[in-house]
Design an enzyme around this catalytic site. Sequence first.
Site, short mmCIF file in Angstrom:
data_model
loop_
_atom_site.label_atom_id
_atom_site.label_comp_id
_atom_site.label_asym_id
_atom_site.label_seq_id
_atom_site.Cartn_x
_atom_site.Cartn_y
_atom_site.Cartn_z
N GLU A 126 6.00 58.80 52.83
CA GLU A 126 5.19 59.32 51.70
C GLU A 126 4.07 60.29 52.09
O GLU A 126 2.92 60.08 51.74
CB GLU A 126 4.59 58.14 50.93
CG GLU A 126 5.65 57.17 50.44
CD GLU A 126 5.08 55.97 49.68
OE1 GLU A 126 3.87 55.74 49.72
OE2 GLU A 126 5.88 55.26 49.05
N GLU A 150 15.07 52.17 49.15
CA GLU A 150 14.28 51.18 48.38
C GLU A 150 14.76 51.11 46.93
O GLU A 150 13.97 51.21 45.99
CB GLU A 150 12.79 51.56 48.42
CG GLU A 150 12.26 51.74 49.82
CD GLU A 150 10.74 52.01 49.88
OE1 GLU A 150 10.03 51.75 48.89
OE2 GLU A 150 10.29 52.46 50.94
C1 GLA Z 1 6.73 52.00 48.77
C2 GLA Z 1 6.84 51.60 50.23
C3 GLA Z 1 7.44 50.25 50.40
C4 GLA Z 1 6.90 49.27 49.40
C5 GLA Z 1 7.08 49.80 48.02
C6 GLA Z 1 6.59 48.81 47.01
O1 GLA Z 1 7.86 52.47 48.23
O2 GLA Z 1 7.56 52.50 51.01
O3 GLA Z 1 7.17 49.79 51.66
O4 GLA Z 1 5.56 49.01 49.67
O5 GLA Z 1 6.32 50.98 47.93
O6 GLA Z 1 6.81 47.51 47.35
#
Ligand code: GLA
Length: 341
Positions: A150, A255
Amino acid sequence: MSLKTAYEPFFKIGAAISRWDLKTPSRVELIKEEFSSLTAENDMKPFAFLDEETNLAHPELYNTAPAIRTDNAKPYLEFARDNGIPLRGHNLVWHNQTPKWFFYRNYDMEGKLADRDLMLARLEHYIRSVLEYVQTEYPGVIYAWDVVNEAVDEGDFRKSLWLETVGKDFVIKAFEFARKYAAPGVALFYNDYETAQEWKRDFIIKEILKPLMERGLVDGMGMQSHLLMDHPGMEEYRTALKMYGALGLEIHITELDMHNADPSEESMHRLAERYGELFSLLVSAKKKGKANITSVTFWNLLDETSWLSGFRRETSYPLLFHGDCEKKEAYYKVLEVCQQK
Ligand code: GLA
Protein backbone atom coordinates in the site's frame (compact mmCIF):
# COMPACT_ATOMS: atom_id res chain seq x y z
CA MET A 1 -13.40 -32.41 -4.21
CA SER A 2 -11.95 -29.47 -2.33
CA LEU A 3 -11.01 -25.96 -3.40
CA LYS A 4 -7.32 -26.73 -3.49
CA THR A 5 -7.72 -29.86 -5.61
CA ALA A 6 -10.25 -28.33 -7.96
CA TYR A 7 -8.03 -25.30 -8.59
CA GLU A 8 -4.75 -27.17 -8.64
CA PRO A 9 -4.41 -26.92 -12.43
CA PHE A 10 -4.76 -23.14 -12.22
CA PHE A 11 -3.51 -21.61 -8.99
CA LYS A 12 -3.11 -22.09 -5.26
CA ILE A 13 -6.11 -21.33 -3.07
CA GLY A 14 -5.21 -19.62 0.17
CA ALA A 15 -6.65 -18.17 3.35
CA ALA A 16 -5.48 -15.56 5.83
CA ILE A 17 -5.58 -17.10 9.27
CA SER A 18 -5.12 -16.04 12.87
CA ARG A 19 -3.50 -17.72 15.85
CA TRP A 20 -7.03 -18.56 17.10
CA ASP A 21 -7.74 -20.45 13.90
CA LEU A 22 -4.67 -22.59 14.56
CA LYS A 23 -6.02 -23.42 18.01
CA THR A 24 -9.51 -24.40 16.84
CA PRO A 25 -9.62 -28.05 15.68
CA SER A 26 -12.54 -27.65 13.23
CA ARG A 27 -10.77 -24.72 11.55
CA VAL A 28 -7.49 -26.60 11.38
CA GLU A 29 -9.33 -29.43 9.60
CA LEU A 30 -10.89 -26.96 7.18
CA ILE A 31 -7.51 -25.38 6.44
CA LYS A 32 -5.89 -28.75 5.75
CA GLU A 33 -8.77 -29.91 3.58
CA GLU A 34 -9.38 -26.85 1.43
CA PHE A 35 -6.28 -24.65 1.19
CA SER A 36 -2.92 -24.84 -0.54
CA SER A 37 -1.53 -21.50 0.69
CA LEU A 38 -1.71 -19.59 3.97
CA THR A 39 -1.09 -16.02 5.07
CA ALA A 40 -0.72 -14.89 8.68
CA GLU A 41 -3.43 -12.27 9.08
CA ASN A 42 -1.33 -10.11 11.41
CA ASP A 43 1.51 -12.01 13.01
CA MET A 44 4.21 -11.50 10.39
CA LYS A 45 3.70 -7.77 9.99
CA PRO A 46 6.40 -5.33 11.17
CA PHE A 47 4.72 -4.71 14.56
CA ALA A 48 4.72 -8.46 15.19
CA PHE A 49 8.39 -9.00 14.28
CA LEU A 50 9.88 -5.84 15.82
CA ASP A 51 10.99 -6.43 19.41
CA GLU A 52 9.75 -3.29 21.12
CA GLU A 53 11.02 -4.13 24.57
CA THR A 54 14.59 -4.89 23.51
CA ASN A 55 14.94 -2.01 21.03
CA LEU A 56 13.54 0.59 23.41
CA ALA A 57 15.54 -0.67 26.38
CA HIS A 58 18.89 -0.60 24.55
CA PRO A 59 18.74 1.93 21.72
CA GLU A 60 22.53 2.32 21.82
CA LEU A 61 22.85 -1.32 20.76
CA TYR A 62 19.98 -1.51 18.30
CA ASN A 63 19.73 1.96 16.77
CA THR A 64 20.91 0.90 13.32
CA ALA A 65 20.19 -2.82 13.74
CA PRO A 66 16.68 -3.35 15.10
CA ALA A 67 16.14 -6.52 17.12
CA ILE A 68 13.37 -8.86 16.05
CA ARG A 69 11.29 -11.38 17.97
CA THR A 70 10.07 -14.56 16.32
CA ASP A 71 7.44 -15.86 18.74
CA ASN A 72 4.50 -14.33 16.87
CA ALA A 73 5.39 -15.81 13.50
CA LYS A 74 6.54 -19.17 14.75
CA PRO A 75 3.18 -21.00 15.08
CA TYR A 76 2.35 -20.26 11.43
CA LEU A 77 5.76 -21.33 10.17
CA GLU A 78 5.55 -24.55 12.14
CA PHE A 79 2.02 -25.34 11.06
CA ALA A 80 2.87 -24.62 7.44
CA ARG A 81 6.00 -26.78 7.53
CA ASP A 82 4.36 -29.66 9.39
CA ASN A 83 1.38 -29.75 7.06
CA GLY A 84 3.18 -29.00 3.81
CA ILE A 85 1.15 -25.87 3.08
CA PRO A 86 3.30 -23.00 1.81
CA LEU A 87 3.01 -19.48 3.25
CA ARG A 88 2.81 -16.03 1.71
CA GLY A 89 4.92 -13.68 3.81
CA HIS A 90 2.85 -10.59 4.64
CA ASN A 91 4.45 -8.05 4.83
CA LEU A 92 7.90 -6.48 5.08
CA VAL A 93 7.24 -2.76 4.61
CA TRP A 94 3.97 -0.97 5.36
CA HIS A 95 2.93 2.43 6.74
CA ASN A 96 0.37 0.73 8.97
CA GLN A 97 0.90 -1.75 11.81
CA THR A 98 4.51 -0.57 12.07
CA PRO A 99 5.35 1.05 15.39
CA LYS A 100 5.90 4.79 15.32
CA TRP A 101 9.03 4.55 17.47
CA PHE A 102 10.68 2.64 14.63
CA PHE A 103 10.96 5.92 12.71
CA TYR A 104 12.71 7.95 15.45
CA ARG A 105 16.37 8.42 16.31
CA ASN A 106 17.23 6.09 19.14
CA TYR A 107 13.61 4.93 18.99
CA ASP A 108 12.77 7.97 21.07
CA MET A 109 9.46 9.53 20.07
CA GLU A 110 10.25 12.66 22.05
CA GLY A 111 13.28 13.30 19.88
CA LYS A 112 13.67 13.68 16.11
CA LEU A 113 12.67 11.48 13.22
CA ALA A 114 15.48 9.29 11.93
CA ASP A 115 17.20 10.50 8.79
CA ARG A 116 17.39 8.65 5.48
CA ASP A 117 20.66 6.85 6.16
CA LEU A 118 19.54 5.61 9.55
CA MET A 119 16.19 4.39 8.19
CA LEU A 120 17.90 2.63 5.28
CA ALA A 121 20.24 0.89 7.72
CA ARG A 122 17.27 -0.22 9.83
CA LEU A 123 15.32 -1.30 6.77
CA GLU A 124 18.14 -3.45 5.47
CA HIS A 125 18.81 -4.98 8.86
CA TYR A 126 15.12 -5.69 9.47
CA ILE A 127 14.56 -7.35 6.08
CA ARG A 128 17.75 -9.32 6.42
CA SER A 129 16.88 -10.54 9.94
CA VAL A 130 13.36 -11.62 9.04
CA LEU A 131 14.37 -13.38 5.82
CA GLU A 132 17.39 -15.08 7.38
CA TYR A 133 15.27 -16.30 10.30
CA VAL A 134 12.51 -17.82 8.18
CA GLN A 135 14.90 -19.21 5.56
CA THR A 136 17.24 -20.77 8.08
CA GLU A 137 14.68 -22.20 10.47
CA TYR A 138 11.94 -23.00 7.95
CA PRO A 139 13.61 -23.37 4.56
CA GLY A 140 11.21 -23.45 1.63
CA VAL A 141 8.10 -22.67 3.69
CA ILE A 142 7.56 -19.09 2.45
CA TYR A 143 7.14 -18.96 -1.32
CA ALA A 144 6.37 -15.26 -1.74
CA TRP A 145 6.66 -11.99 0.19
CA ASP A 146 4.63 -8.82 0.02
CA VAL A 147 7.74 -6.66 0.15
CA VAL A 148 5.87 -3.35 0.12
CA ASN A 149 2.19 -2.96 0.97
CA GLU A 150 0.00 0.00 0.00
CA ALA A 151 2.53 2.67 -1.02
CA VAL A 152 0.04 4.52 -3.24
CA ASP A 153 -2.80 6.84 -2.23
CA GLU A 154 -4.64 9.92 -3.51
CA GLY A 155 -2.95 10.04 -6.90
CA ASP A 156 0.61 9.79 -5.60
CA PHE A 157 3.00 8.01 -3.28
CA ARG A 158 1.17 7.76 0.04
CA LYS A 159 2.16 10.25 2.71
CA SER A 160 3.76 8.06 5.34
CA LEU A 161 6.71 7.97 7.68
CA TRP A 162 8.54 5.85 5.12
CA LEU A 163 8.10 8.59 2.52
CA GLU A 164 9.01 11.29 5.00
CA THR A 165 12.18 9.68 6.33
CA VAL A 166 13.57 7.92 3.24
CA GLY A 167 11.84 9.50 0.24
CA LYS A 168 9.85 7.76 -2.48
CA ASP A 169 12.64 5.37 -3.37
CA PHE A 170 11.95 3.53 -0.11
CA VAL A 171 10.00 1.16 -2.35
CA ILE A 172 13.00 0.42 -4.56
CA LYS A 173 15.30 0.15 -1.54
CA ALA A 174 12.98 -2.31 0.18
CA PHE A 175 12.94 -4.51 -2.92
CA GLU A 176 16.73 -4.23 -3.30
CA PHE A 177 17.22 -5.51 0.23
CA ALA A 178 14.56 -8.18 -0.18
CA ARG A 179 16.21 -9.41 -3.38
CA LYS A 180 19.61 -9.40 -1.71
CA TYR A 181 18.52 -11.63 1.17
CA ALA A 182 15.64 -13.70 -0.26
CA ALA A 183 16.43 -17.33 -1.03
CA PRO A 184 16.37 -18.25 -4.73
CA GLY A 185 12.83 -18.96 -5.88
CA VAL A 186 11.11 -16.77 -3.28
CA ALA A 187 8.90 -14.39 -5.28
CA LEU A 188 8.78 -10.70 -4.39
CA PHE A 189 5.44 -8.87 -4.63
CA TYR A 190 4.08 -5.35 -4.52
CA ASN A 191 0.64 -5.50 -2.87
CA ASP A 192 -2.17 -2.92 -2.76
CA TYR A 193 -5.96 -2.41 -2.57
CA GLU A 194 -8.31 -0.88 -5.16
CA THR A 195 -5.86 -2.05 -7.79
CA ALA A 196 -8.55 -2.08 -10.49
CA GLN A 197 -9.22 1.65 -10.11
CA GLU A 198 -7.94 3.34 -13.25
CA TRP A 199 -5.67 6.04 -11.78
CA LYS A 200 -4.27 3.73 -9.16
CA ARG A 201 -3.64 0.92 -11.64
CA ASP A 202 -1.81 3.30 -13.99
CA PHE A 203 0.20 4.85 -11.16
CA ILE A 204 1.23 1.45 -9.80
CA ILE A 205 2.31 0.26 -13.24
CA LYS A 206 4.25 3.42 -14.11
CA GLU A 207 5.72 4.50 -10.78
CA ILE A 208 6.14 1.22 -8.92
CA LEU A 209 6.19 -1.88 -11.10
CA LYS A 210 8.08 -0.59 -14.15
CA PRO A 211 10.94 0.97 -12.16
CA LEU A 212 11.21 -2.24 -10.15
CA MET A 213 11.10 -4.38 -13.29
CA GLU A 214 13.85 -2.34 -14.94
CA ARG A 215 16.04 -3.25 -11.99
CA GLY A 216 14.96 -6.91 -11.94
CA LEU A 217 13.58 -6.54 -8.43
CA VAL A 218 9.92 -7.60 -8.61
CA ASP A 219 8.30 -10.92 -9.50
CA GLY A 220 4.66 -10.26 -8.92
CA MET A 221 1.71 -7.95 -8.42
CA GLY A 222 -0.62 -8.52 -5.50
CA MET A 223 -4.21 -7.41 -6.06
CA GLN A 224 -5.72 -7.41 -2.57
CA SER A 225 -9.31 -7.50 -3.87
CA HIS A 226 -11.40 -6.42 -0.90
CA LEU A 227 -14.48 -6.09 -3.11
CA LEU A 228 -17.97 -4.73 -2.59
CA MET A 229 -21.08 -6.29 -4.10
CA ASP A 230 -21.23 -3.63 -6.82
CA HIS A 231 -17.66 -2.40 -6.96
CA PRO A 232 -15.47 -2.71 -8.86
CA GLY A 233 -17.29 -3.80 -12.00
CA MET A 234 -16.06 -7.08 -13.46
CA GLU A 235 -14.95 -5.33 -16.66
CA GLU A 236 -12.83 -2.91 -14.70
CA TYR A 237 -11.33 -5.80 -12.77
CA ARG A 238 -10.67 -7.78 -15.96
CA THR A 239 -8.95 -4.81 -17.61
CA ALA A 240 -6.67 -4.27 -14.62
CA LEU A 241 -5.84 -7.97 -14.39
CA LYS A 242 -4.91 -7.99 -18.08
CA MET A 243 -2.78 -4.88 -17.76
CA TYR A 244 -0.81 -6.23 -14.81
CA GLY A 245 -0.66 -9.60 -16.57
CA ALA A 246 0.72 -8.01 -19.75
CA LEU A 247 3.78 -6.88 -17.81
CA GLY A 248 4.75 -10.54 -17.54
CA LEU A 249 4.65 -10.55 -13.75
CA GLU A 250 3.03 -13.25 -11.66
CA ILE A 251 -0.32 -12.20 -10.24
CA HIS A 252 -1.57 -13.09 -6.77
CA ILE A 253 -5.03 -12.21 -5.56
CA THR A 254 -3.94 -11.68 -1.98
CA GLU A 255 -6.88 -10.61 0.21
CA LEU A 256 -10.15 -11.57 -1.43
CA ASP A 257 -13.50 -10.90 0.22
CA MET A 258 -16.79 -9.23 -0.77
CA HIS A 259 -18.42 -7.05 1.86
CA ASN A 260 -22.08 -7.99 2.20
CA ALA A 261 -24.13 -6.99 5.23
CA ASP A 262 -27.31 -8.83 4.27
CA PRO A 263 -27.37 -12.51 5.25
CA SER A 264 -30.70 -13.27 3.53
CA GLU A 265 -30.78 -16.26 1.20
CA GLU A 266 -31.25 -14.02 -1.80
CA SER A 267 -28.28 -11.87 -0.90
CA MET A 268 -26.07 -14.88 -0.23
CA HIS A 269 -27.13 -16.14 -3.65
CA ARG A 270 -25.95 -12.85 -5.18
CA LEU A 271 -22.68 -13.28 -3.29
CA ALA A 272 -22.29 -16.76 -4.79
CA GLU A 273 -23.00 -15.42 -8.27
CA ARG A 274 -20.42 -12.63 -7.90
CA TYR A 275 -17.79 -15.08 -6.67
CA GLY A 276 -18.73 -17.28 -9.62
CA GLU A 277 -18.16 -14.45 -12.08
CA LEU A 278 -14.87 -13.52 -10.49
CA PHE A 279 -13.48 -17.06 -10.49
CA SER A 280 -14.63 -17.62 -14.12
CA LEU A 281 -12.73 -14.48 -15.01
CA LEU A 282 -9.62 -15.61 -13.13
CA VAL A 283 -9.63 -19.11 -14.62
CA SER A 284 -10.23 -17.80 -18.12
CA ALA A 285 -7.46 -15.17 -17.83
CA LYS A 286 -5.09 -17.89 -16.67
CA LYS A 287 -6.10 -20.34 -19.40
CA LYS A 288 -5.82 -17.76 -22.16
CA GLY A 289 -2.41 -16.64 -20.94
CA LYS A 290 -3.69 -13.13 -20.20
CA ALA A 291 -2.55 -13.16 -16.59
CA ASN A 292 -0.22 -15.58 -14.88
CA ILE A 293 -2.29 -15.94 -11.72
CA THR A 294 -0.55 -18.37 -9.39
CA SER A 295 -2.32 -17.87 -6.06
CA VAL A 296 -5.73 -16.64 -4.85
CA THR A 297 -6.14 -15.98 -1.11
CA PHE A 298 -9.34 -15.30 0.82
CA TRP A 299 -8.94 -12.77 3.61
CA ASN A 300 -10.05 -14.82 6.64
CA LEU A 301 -11.70 -18.20 6.95
CA LEU A 302 -15.26 -17.63 8.15
CA ASP A 303 -17.84 -14.84 7.99
CA GLU A 304 -17.60 -14.77 11.78
CA THR A 305 -13.85 -14.11 11.72
CA SER A 306 -13.84 -11.56 8.89
CA TRP A 307 -12.12 -8.25 9.65
CA LEU A 308 -14.87 -6.52 7.64
CA SER A 309 -17.45 -6.49 10.44
CA GLY A 310 -15.11 -4.36 12.53
CA PHE A 311 -13.86 -2.24 9.66
CA ARG A 312 -17.27 -1.51 8.17
CA ARG A 313 -19.03 -1.29 11.53
CA GLU A 314 -21.75 -3.67 10.46
CA THR A 315 -21.84 -7.44 10.49
CA SER A 316 -20.49 -8.73 7.20
CA TYR A 317 -21.11 -12.08 5.48
CA PRO A 318 -18.37 -11.91 2.85
CA LEU A 319 -16.79 -15.36 2.62
CA LEU A 320 -17.32 -19.01 1.61
CA PHE A 321 -17.61 -20.58 5.07
CA HIS A 322 -19.47 -19.68 8.26
CA GLY A 323 -20.43 -20.97 11.68
CA ASP A 324 -18.68 -24.21 12.51
CA CYS A 325 -16.87 -24.23 9.16
CA GLU A 326 -20.04 -24.87 7.18
CA LYS A 327 -19.95 -24.32 3.44
CA LYS A 328 -22.08 -21.55 1.98
CA GLU A 329 -23.65 -21.39 -1.48
CA ALA A 330 -20.65 -19.30 -2.58
CA TYR A 331 -18.34 -22.23 -1.77
CA TYR A 332 -20.22 -24.59 -4.10
CA LYS A 333 -20.33 -21.92 -6.79
CA VAL A 334 -16.57 -21.37 -6.68
CA LEU A 335 -16.00 -25.14 -6.90
CA GLU A 336 -18.44 -25.53 -9.78
CA VAL A 337 -17.01 -22.70 -11.84
CA CYS A 338 -13.65 -24.32 -12.22
CA GLN A 339 -15.02 -27.74 -13.03
CA GLN A 340 -17.19 -26.32 -15.83
CA LYS A 341 -14.28 -24.77 -17.64
C1 GLA B 1 -4.97 -4.55 4.38
C2 GLA B 1 -3.71 -5.30 4.76
C3 GLA B 1 -4.01 -6.59 5.44
C4 GLA B 1 -5.12 -6.45 6.43
C5 GLA B 1 -6.31 -5.86 5.78
C6 GLA B 1 -7.45 -5.77 6.76
O1 GLA B 1 -5.56 -4.96 3.25
O2 GLA B 1 -2.86 -5.55 3.68
O3 GLA B 1 -2.89 -7.03 6.08
O4 GLA B 1 -4.69 -5.67 7.51
O5 GLA B 1 -5.96 -4.58 5.34
O6 GLA B 1 -7.51 -6.80 7.65
